[in-house]
Write an enzyme that holds these catalytic residues in place. Structure first.
Site, PDB file in Angstrom:
ATOM      1  CB  SER A 114      38.402  24.975  39.689  1.00  0.00           C
ATOM      2  OG  SER A 114      39.559  25.095  40.506  1.00  0.00           O
ATOM      3  CE  LYS A 127      39.516  23.195  43.542  1.00  0.00           C
ATOM      4  NZ  LYS A 127      40.210  24.373  42.969  1.00  0.00           N
ATOM      5  CB  SER A 174      40.445  28.128  41.311  1.00  0.00           C
ATOM      6  OG  SER A 174      40.513  27.898  39.927  1.00  0.00           O
TER       7      SER A 174
END
Length: 406
Positions: free
Chosen positions: A92, A17, A116
């Site tokens: 996210s 990420k 997330s």
């Protein structure tokens, strides 16, 4: 080529990420604020992956600063769901969910402050594990909310999650929340099965909630039956403080605002509007509100600790509904309704894993979620594996023929 073995993840292609630092590689947090930011050092978890022999392929898209909304425009789009490109992958850690589900990498790291990791895992049909708070260092990882942030693996199987967790867990002096002590073996007990496991079913708040999608509920109940046949026992349990948990979680937006206060004052236009709306909510949380939230958090912890003294883990559906169409997602809401399934467990820092449990009639993935005692990630993964090994849901793959965007 030398015939040497670099480590337990030798040659395994992983991705990160885009809030996890890799020395010399841009780390943007999905935001124009950091569009050209290049960290000088690896994050702790990046170092651990390299030491284990993993091949880091690159960075993955995310919602802006881990708290924005899905975006299909600008320099940092979050990407579509590989099961249906008209739908969002949740966030996210959106790119992490997409890349793993699409087979672009063998696994990925995401971060989880209110769901997330588990949200994209549920929407993309993969395994997502939020470890015990402090088990995995946040050193070199962009913060959203210091006391709620977790870093963990997203993979296509429970075995893969356990192997990656084994590589990245450990004490880091640079992270004030990092746990001390030896790292447990997360792989050794994976095949012990569910026999003798006591599961607490949070029926009132999760299973019987009117907002729960009927197909998600049906698949979850069927999954519970599978675990019962595998030898697990179930008891209905309740936690009245769960009703307060989303409000308590929202008070911790104060931490997010404090982190961004100076940057937002200098260049508010570099944040997406949907991110600014949520960020400024944190400015409205008073010291009294924050302290009251801390007291309620402590009460919630005592309540759940009491349940987990009678059960080995808690279980419930992993999401409120399947992946949403992009146009149906509000850009203004502070918390999506489905966050009730994930955000309470960040408040307590407990290990939580989502594992695929079926598909809707429209072909969208659904999941169940298992939450365990602090530090007992091994049991949470064992239960997830006990379900996974007698089902086939995790073996299904999205069809690339449907990936062309309009």
């Amino acid at each position: 080529s030398r015939g040497s073995r670099r480590g337990p993840l030798h040659g395994v292609p992983l991705a990160l990420k885009d809030l996890i630092a890799v020395a010399g590689v841009r780390m943007t947090g999905g935001s124009e604020v950091l569009a050209d930011h290049v960290p000088m050092r690896d994050a702790f978890v990046t170092e651990r992956l390299h030491a284990a022999g993993a091949v880091v392929l690159g960075k993955l898209a995310m919602h802006e600063w881990a708290f924005g909304r899905p975006a299909r425009d600008g320099r940092f789009p979050t990407g579509p769901n590989p099961w249906d490109v008209t739908r969002a992958p949740a966030g996210s850690s959106s790119g992490s969910g997409v890349a793993v589900a699409a087979g672009l990498c063998a696994g990925a790291l995401g971060s989880d402050t209110g769901g997330s990791i588990r949200g994209p895992a549920a929407m993309c049909g993969i395994v997502g594990h939020k470890p015990t708070y402090g088990l995995v260092s946040r050193g070199g990882v962009l913060a959203m909310d210091w006391s709620l942030d977790h870093v963990g693996p997203m993979t296509r199987s429970v075995w893969d999650s356990a192997a990656i967790l084994q590589a990245i867990a450990g004490h880091d002096p640079a992270d004030p929340g990092s746990l001390h002590g030896p790292v447990p073996d997360f792989v050794a007990g994976l095949e012990r099965g569910a026999r003798g496991i006591r599961l607490g079913l949070l029926r009132r708040y999760y299973v019987d909630w009117p907002g729960l999608d009927a197909e998600v509920k049906s698949a979850a109940l069927a999954a519970f039956d599978v675990l019962a046949r595998e030898g697990a026992t179930f008891q209905d349990v309740d936690a009245p403080m769960l009703d307060m948990a989303p409000a308590v979680w929202t008070c911790f937006l104060a931490e997010m605002f404090e982190y961004h206060r100076e940057m937002a004052a200098r260049a508010p236009e570099k944040y997406r509007e949907s991110t600014r709306i949520r960020m400024y909510m944190g400015a409205l949380v008073s010291a009294q509100d924050f302290l009251r939230a801390q007291r309620l958090r402590a009460r919630f912890r005592r309540e759940i600790d009491g349940l987990l003294a009678r059960c080995d883990a808690l279980i419930f559906p992993g999401q409120a509904g399947p992946a949403q169409r992009f146009e149906d997602i509000s850009s203004a809401e502070v918390m999506a309704s489905g966050s009730r399934y994930t955000s309470p467990w960040n408040l307590l820092g407990l290990p939580a894993v989502n594992v695929p449990s079926g598909f809707t009639r429209a072909g969208l993935p659904v999941s169940i979620q298992i939450v365990g005692r602090a530090g007992d990630d091994a049991t949470v993964l064992r239960i997830a594996r006990a379900y996974e090994r007698v089902t086939e849901w995790h073996r299904r793959r999205p069809d690339p023929a449907g990936w062309k965007l309009a």
